[in-house]
Design a protein around this motif. Structure first.
Motif, short mmCIF file in Angstrom:
data_model
loop_
_atom_site.label_atom_id
_atom_site.label_comp_id
_atom_site.label_asym_id
_atom_site.label_seq_id
_atom_site.Cartn_x
_atom_site.Cartn_y
_atom_site.Cartn_z
N GLU A 1 0.81 -1.14 -0.42
CA GLU A 1 0.28 0.06 -0.18
C GLU A 1 1.09 0.99 -0.15
O GLU A 1 0.22 1.95 -0.45
N VAL A 2 1.68 1.23 0.38
CA VAL A 2 3.01 2.13 0.99
C VAL A 2 3.46 2.53 -1.01
O VAL A 2 3.21 3.49 -1.44
N LEU A 3 4.55 1.32 -1.40
CA LEU A 3 3.89 1.07 -2.78
C LEU A 3 3.03 2.07 -3.85
O LEU A 3 3.41 3.03 -4.78
N GLU A 4 2.04 1.58 -3.73
CA GLU A 4 0.64 2.29 -4.40
C GLU A 4 0.93 3.59 -3.87
O GLU A 4 0.60 4.22 -4.99
N GLY A 5 0.80 3.99 -2.73
CA GLY A 5 0.84 5.37 -2.98
C GLY A 5 1.82 6.17 -3.37
O GLY A 5 1.67 7.26 -3.83
N ILE A 6 2.85 6.17 -3.32
CA ILE A 6 4.41 6.55 -3.77
C ILE A 6 4.21 6.80 -5.43
O ILE A 6 4.26 7.56 -5.87
N ALA A 7 3.57 5.05 -5.97
CA ALA A 7 3.02 5.68 -7.22
C ALA A 7 1.84 6.74 -7.55
O ALA A 7 2.29 7.24 -8.64
N GLY A 8 1.02 6.78 -6.62
CA GLY A 8 -0.07 7.60 -7.21
C GLY A 8 0.29 8.82 -6.79
O GLY A 8 -0.26 10.23 -6.45
N GLY A 9 1.64 9.42 -5.60
CA GLY A 9 2.09 10.73 -5.53
C GLY A 9 1.97 10.42 -4.18
O GLY A 9 1.05 12.23 -3.49
N ARG A 10 1.06 9.95 -4.09
CA ARG A 10 0.05 10.11 -1.91
C ARG A 10 0.61 10.30 -0.93
O ARG A 10 0.39 11.42 -0.10
N ILE A 11 1.90 9.32 -1.36
CA ILE A 11 2.86 9.29 -0.64
C ILE A 11 4.09 10.37 -0.70
O ILE A 11 4.50 9.58 -2.14
N ASP A 12 4.99 10.87 -0.51
CA ASP A 12 6.06 11.38 -0.78
C ASP A 12 7.17 11.16 1.02
O ASP A 12 8.49 11.55 0.65
N ARG A 13 7.34 10.42 1.85
CA ARG A 13 8.26 10.67 3.03
C ARG A 13 7.68 9.51 3.17
O ARG A 13 6.14 8.37 3.46
N VAL A 14 8.59 8.75 3.94
CA VAL A 14 8.27 7.04 5.22
C VAL A 14 9.54 7.83 6.74
O VAL A 14 10.37 8.33 6.03
N PHE A 15 8.64 6.99 7.38
CA PHE A 15 9.87 7.08 8.31
C PHE A 15 10.04 5.56 9.41
O PHE A 15 10.05 5.27 8.92
N ARG A 16 11.56 5.91 9.61
CA ARG A 16 11.94 4.81 10.03
C ARG A 16 13.09 4.97 11.47
O ARG A 16 13.25 6.15 11.61
N VAL A 17 13.09 4.07 11.89
CA VAL A 17 13.72 3.90 13.26
C VAL A 17 15.07 3.27 12.95
O VAL A 17 15.18 2.38 12.89
N TRP A 18 16.54 3.65 12.92
CA TRP A 18 17.58 4.23 12.38
C TRP A 18 18.72 3.72 14.10
O TRP A 18 18.81 5.53 14.12
N ALA A 19 20.05 3.12 13.74
CA ALA A 19 20.71 4.10 14.31
C ALA A 19 21.48 4.82 13.14
O ALA A 19 22.41 5.93 14.26
#
Length: 197
Positions: A6-24
Motif C-alpha cells: 500500500e505504501v508503494l501504491e501511494g508513492i506511485a500515485g503521488g500520495r506518499i512522498d516520505r516514510v519514517f524509519r527507526v535506525w541507529a
C-alpha cells in the motif's frame, strides 16, 4: 528499505512522498535509488527527527491517518535508534519491468538470451542451473523462494540471488509472494523447448 504494497501504491500515485524509519544510522542516503515493484524510488533526503518534529502533514504524506497513528507505529519498532524522515519520489519504471514485458523477440534476440544463460551456467562453480530454475518457476508460479529452493535442495538466500540474475535479463517477475515467468521468460522457455523437440 522494505515497503508495504500500500505504501508503494501511494508513492506511485503521488500520495506518499516520505516514510519514517527507526535506525541507529541511516540505511540510505540522498540521491540513492531503490528498485521496487512500483518502479525506481529516488531518495531525496534523510533527516534525523525527534517525535516533536513529526507533524500531522508528515503522517498524512507517509500514509497514516494521523500523527498519533504514525508515532504509535514507530514506537512499536523492535529496532534500536532514532527516528528518520526519508523524503522520496518515484523516479520512473524499473527498466527490468519494461524488459520483462517485451515478448516480441526476434530469433536473434532469443539466441542471444540462450547464449546469456549458457554464459551464466559456464561461469558457475556448480552444475548448470538457469534452465532448471526457470522451469521450476514456470511450474510453480507464486511459490515462495524457500519452497522453490527446497525443490532443488538449496538454501534460500543463494537461490534468491540466482533469481535476481534471471530477473536482470527480464525473464522473471517478483510477485507479492514468490515469482513467475515474465512474458519474455515464457517466450524464451518455448524457444528453448523447441530446440530439443
Amino acid at each position: 528499505m522494505l515497503f508495504r504494497q500500500e505504501v508503494l501504491e501511494g508513492i506511485a500515485g503521488g500520495r506518499i512522498d516520505r516514510v519514517f524509519r527507526v535506525w541507529a544510522e541511516p540505511r540510505v542516503r540522498a540521491g540513492s535509488t531503490q528498485r521496487t515493484r512500483a518502479g525506481i524510488i529516488v531518495i531525496d533526503s534523510v533527516t534525523a527527527v525527534t517525535p516533536e518534529e513529526i507533524t500531522e502533514d508528515d503522517a498524512l504524506r507517509s500514509g497514516f491517518k494521523d500523527r498519533a497513528a504514525l508515532l504509535t507505529a514507530l514506537s512499536k519498532s523492535t529496532k534500536e535508534g532514532g527516528y528518520h524522515r526519508v523524503m522520496l519520489h518515484l523516479g520512473g519504471p524499473d527498466p527490468r519491468t519494461e524488459l520483462a514485458a517485451n515478448a516480441d523477440l526476434t530469433e536473434q534476440e532469443l539466441a542471444d538470451l540462450k547464449a546469456a544463460l549458457d554464459a551464466i551456467d559456464n561461469r558457475g562453480q556448480r552444475v548448470p542451473w538457469t534452465r532448471e530454475v526457470l522451469r521450476l518457476i514456470e511450474e510453480h508460479p507464486g511459490l515462495r523462494a524457500l519452497g522453490l529452493a527446497e525443490h532443488l535442495g538449496r538454501d534460500r538466500l543463494p537461490f534468491k540471488a540466482d533469481v535476481r540474475r534471471l530477473k536482470a535479463l527480464g525473464l522473471t517477475e517478483s510477485l507479492e509472494t514468490g515469482y513467475r515467468l515474465s512474458p519474455r521468460g515464457k517466450v524464451l522457455m518455448a524457444y528453448l523447448r523447441s530446440l530439443t523437440e
